[in-house]
Motif scaffolding. Structure first.
Motif, short mmCIF file in Angstrom:
data_model
loop_
_atom_site.label_atom_id
_atom_site.label_comp_id
_atom_site.label_asym_id
_atom_site.label_seq_id
_atom_site.Cartn_x
_atom_site.Cartn_y
_atom_site.Cartn_z
N ALA A 135 -46.10 96.60 -9.73
CA ALA A 135 -45.41 96.93 -8.49
C ALA A 135 -44.41 95.84 -8.12
CB ALA A 135 -46.43 97.12 -7.36
N LEU A 136 -44.82 94.58 -8.24
CA LEU A 136 -43.92 93.48 -7.90
C LEU A 136 -42.79 93.36 -8.90
CD1 LEU A 136 -46.64 90.90 -6.83
CD2 LEU A 136 -45.12 92.22 -5.33
N ALA A 137 -43.06 93.61 -10.17
CA ALA A 137 -42.01 93.56 -11.19
C ALA A 137 -40.96 94.64 -10.95
CB ALA A 137 -42.61 93.70 -12.58
N ARG A 138 -41.36 95.75 -10.34
CA ARG A 138 -40.40 96.82 -10.01
C ARG A 138 -39.56 96.46 -8.78
NH1 ARG A 138 -41.52 102.54 -11.35
NH2 ARG A 138 -43.02 102.69 -13.05
N GLY A 139 -39.90 95.36 -8.11
CA GLY A 139 -39.15 94.95 -6.94
C GLY A 139 -39.73 95.44 -5.63
N TYR A 140 -40.96 95.99 -5.65
CA TYR A 140 -41.58 96.47 -4.42
C TYR A 140 -42.17 95.29 -3.64
CZ TYR A 140 -41.48 100.96 -6.92
OH TYR A 140 -41.10 102.08 -7.63
N ARG A 141 -41.95 95.27 -2.35
CA ARG A 141 -42.50 94.22 -1.50
C ARG A 141 -43.88 94.66 -0.97
NH1 ARG A 141 -36.99 92.84 1.92
NH2 ARG A 141 -35.96 91.55 0.32
#
Length: 795
Positions: free
Chosen positions: A478-484
């Motif tokens: 999720a974080l690698a996809r840019g989701y905060r």
């Protein structure tokens, strides 16, 4: 030539067996199910006999029956191939009395099988009995023996968690048409807690000087169920940082749960305080220990379980039971009651919301209503909806009367599936007008969330761990996809033991998790604001503590930062921290090895194995194997991270071991102490298989991508390398041999990380989060700092 038959006189009256019709009238049409037991002990081994008396309907040639129970039960899987083995299930035919002129039933055999998905949710697990070559009369009986011991078997191992009304429900297909009817009157059993085995002490891990708090002491059985109705006395020994002690008497409740709440504790001195509970005169009961850090100005973290089911849908026991267990037994500060949105009736939902509002008590216990949007993974997958505001939540209908369910199906809808809001885009649309009043949490359960979908204002947290397993990979993706998104964990409790309770032995095979919340106010609004601000950390069920910051910026924040100011972290645990890692999304950028820092042993090593087979529902990796150590003597062996009594390691010889366990993304291990690590030879041979969803549980399906794994190493090689590992096809699936220290590892750990040395790309946002593991393999994750280094910092 045509044969002429003799003429017979017409009989004016019908012929039938004498009194049979009147006898039929005395029988329930669909029959009755009875059981010789009313109470069982959780986890006990027994033989259970159930009797089905055929009703007036009879059973046709080709008919079949299903003795079903709920899918979340971890009752040991039944088998039908080894009559002398454990968990053998049998069925036999007993003819009933005949009236004058009645022909006996002609059934030749009853064929028995067990299917974990043999019937409809929630009664999915089913012992299936086929009527072979003939029919059964009304009044005939079928005797079903669960754990048939008549040929020497051990019996059957009962469900390991308590339940007020465990149900066996019988469904019959009397006509052999595969159209089933429910036999009225379930076989209802109370499954009760066993004998006292261990004490548990629950207290906050960090408090301010002079801040008052409560501590809970409870008495559990070997499976982690809190005992009931025990007249016990105990003591709480409090050890100060300077070694001084004082003792508080503990009087356990004589009725209901065996627990005690010690209120009004506070500490005037800074440092780590040890709280140890003991039972008076009961040396065989394991004492409970908790650690509390007292510091000037410290903000006490709250511990939340935002994912708790009751029997309104697929949980165990009612909503009041689950919520009061969370408050009084699990010692939770915050609970999120969760219903499967497709399964809850409107009447049950309204009643549950009223209970939740009544139990909500600012300053003591914050309780939120919530739902689980149960869309299939292809439509986005599971998302919890937590309603953060007071008043009636927007569910199951919106203001215009439109359904807000994923779909609707329950036992009252007679098989119809009514579509609702689908896919997850429409769930977002239902609540995006009020993001401050709602929190959506994607998670991995049965229908794992798919991260092709994300709503940045609604989805502020993601669930990293639950009774389904541990999902570091989901957080990193999720974080690698840019989701905060920030860190959360929960129990996803189906077994009535929320708050990081003991795991069961089936698909819910891991410890439930907890979310640590750093809130400025202890009420719905204050906790809700902290959750949405991502001021959180996630644990695997322990009252551990973690914080990550840079200067004035706390985890969860989005900011630009100069590289000269370091990151700061603080960890508080109970078993000693052995590894700390900093991640930038899915990339590890910094690591601290506390075993190496303390000094690696020349005699001790650990075998570690963990991960999951797949990302979807039946993900568990079931390990069984042998370890052989030759050369030096094998002095000590201890299992690490095992979750329940059926996960174990045992000696098979002077230098040989057997082991059996399961991992669902978590990690287990075996600590070994040798007389000398040098010149040792270590050989590990293991088999990997999956959950027996279908087929013979005595022949579980092998993990098709790696049915066997082996690792062979010398002690000298291990000394030189520090660790030797084998990565396996799966999800973080790994077997590892590593050196460890003999010294005590720190429970209180802090430090700084130079951000300039991390090699972060300029001008891009970096989600930096900390994860750490303790010696008992428990874990913790912080929410990220969303840090952007200025693009012109080099100029």
């Amino acid at each position: 030539m045509t044969e002429i038959l003799p003429h017979k006189t017409f009989q004016a009256s019908a012929h039938s067996p004498t009194g049979l019709a009147d006898h039929f009238d005395t029988l329930p049409f669909l029959g009755r199910l009875t059981c010789q037991r009313q109470t069982l002990t959780a986890g006990e081994w027994t033989e259970l006999e159930l009797v089905y008396e055929v009703g007036a309907v009879g059973l046709a040639d080709g008919a079949w029956l299903k003795l079903a129970f709920k899918f979340y039960s971890d009752w040991a899987l039944f088998q039908t191939t080894e009559p002398t083995g454990a968990n053998y299930v049998s069925a036999e035919y007993h003819a009933g009395p005949l009236v004058s002129g009645q022909s006996p039933g002609t059934v030749q055999a009853l064929k028995v099988r067990f299917d974990q998905k043999g019937h409809e949710r929630p009664f999915q697990k089913a012992v299936i009995i086929d009527v072979v070559d003939g029919y059964l009369n009304p009044g005939d009986r079928i005797v079903i023996r669960l754990g048939d011991r008549r040929q020497g078997g051990a019996g059957t191992r009962v469900q390991t968690f308590v339940e007020k009304a465990f149900r066996f429900r019988l469904f019959i297909d009397p006509l052999g048409s595969s159209k089933f009817a429910e036999v009225p009157g379930d076989c209802t059993l109370e499954i009760a807690a066993g004998q006292p085995n261990a004490l548990q002490v629950i207290a906050p891990r960090l408090v301010g000087l002079g801040q008052f708090f409560d501590t809970i002491v409870r008495v559990d059985d070997v499976w982690g169920n809190t005992c009931h109705g025990r007249d016990l006395q105990g003591a709480l020994v409090i050890t100060a940082p300077d070694g001084g002690q004082r003792t508080e008497p503990v009087a356990f409740a004589g009725e209901g749960w065996t627990f005690a709440r010690i209120s009004g504790l506070s500490f005037a001195d800074a440092g780590e305080w040890k709280l140890e509970a003991r039972l008076n005169g009961e040396l065989s009961i394991a004492p409970g220990v908790a650690y509390v850090q007292s510091e000037e100005g410290a903000l006490r973290p709250l511990y939340a379980d935002l994912h708790v089911h009751s029997d309104d849908t697929v949980g165990t026991n009612d909503a009041t039971y689950n919520l009061t267990y969370g408050r009084d037994i699990a010692g939770l500060d915050v609970v999120g009651y969760t219903v499967n949105d497709f399964n809850i009736t409107e009447a049950n939902w309204d009643e549950a919301v009223e209970i939740i509002h009544d139990l909500n008590e600012p300053g003591r216990f914050v309780c939120y209503p919530g739902t689980e949007w149960c869309g299939n993974s292809a439509a986005g997958g599971d998302r919890n909806v937590v309603f953060l505001r007071d008043g009636k939540p927007r569910f199951p209908f919106d203001e215009k009367g439109r359904s807000l369910r994923s779909f609707e199906w329950n036992e009252t809808t007679a098989g119809a599936i009514r579509p609702g809001i689908w896919p997850v885009d429409r769930l977002y649309a239902a609540y995006e007008d009020d993001p401050e009043g709602h929190l959506l949490i994607p998670h991995v359960g049965g229908r794992r969330c798919i991260l092709d979908w994300n709503h940045p204002e609604l989805e502020r947290l993601i669930e990293i761990g639950s009774a389904w397993g541990q999902f570091h990979w989901l957080y990193a993706e999720a974080l690698a996809r840019g989701y905060r998104v920030g860190a959360s964990a929960a129990s996803d409790e189906h077994q009535g033991r929320c708050g990081g309770g003991a795991p069961a032995t089936g698909t819910f095979g891991a410890r439930g998790g907890l979310t640590g919340v750093i809130a400025e106010r202890f009420d719905r609004a204050g906790v809700g604001s902290a959750l949405r601000a991502r001021r959180t950390f996630a644990t695997t069920g322990e009252r551990s503590f973690a914080v990550l910051s840079q200067g004035k910026h706390l985890m969860g924040e989005v900011f630009s930062a100069a590289s000269e100011e370091p990151l700061s972290y603080r960890l508080l645990g109970h078993a000693g921290w052995e590894e700390v890692q900093l991640f930038d999304g899915d990339r590890a950028v910094w690591r601290r090895d506390l075993h190496a820092e303390a000094g690696l042993s020349e005699r001790s090593m650990r075998m570690r194995f963990g991960g999951a087979r797949i990302k979807d529902r039946y993900r568990g990796a079931y390990w069984s194997g042998e370890v052989a150590v030759t050369g030096p003597a094998l002095l000590e062996v201890q299992g690490v991270g095992f979750d329940h009594p059926e996960q174990s390691v045992w000696r098979t010889g002077l230098g040989t071991l057997g082991f059996r366990t399961a991992t669902h993304g978590d990690v287990d291990g075996i600590d070994l102490k040798l007389s000398d690590l040098r010149d040792a030879r270590i050989v590990i041979a293991a088999k990997l298989h999956g959950y027996s969803k279908i087929g013979d549980p005595l022949q579980p399906p092998p993990h098709v991508h790696a049915p066997e794994v082996s690792l062979e190493a010398s002690g000298n090689e291990l000394i030189a390398k520090g660790a030797i590992s084998v990565d396996l096809p799966g999800v973080e699936l790994r077997l590892l041999l590593e050196r460890v220290t003999d010294y005590i590892l720190p429970r209180d750990l802090s430090g700084e990380i130079s951000i300039a040395e991390l090699g972060l790309q300029d001008g891009r946002e970096h989600p930096l989060f900390l994860t750490a593991r303790q010696r008992d393999q428990s874990r913790i994750w912080t929410s990220p700092l969303f840090v952007t280094s200025p693009a012109d910092k080099a100029r």
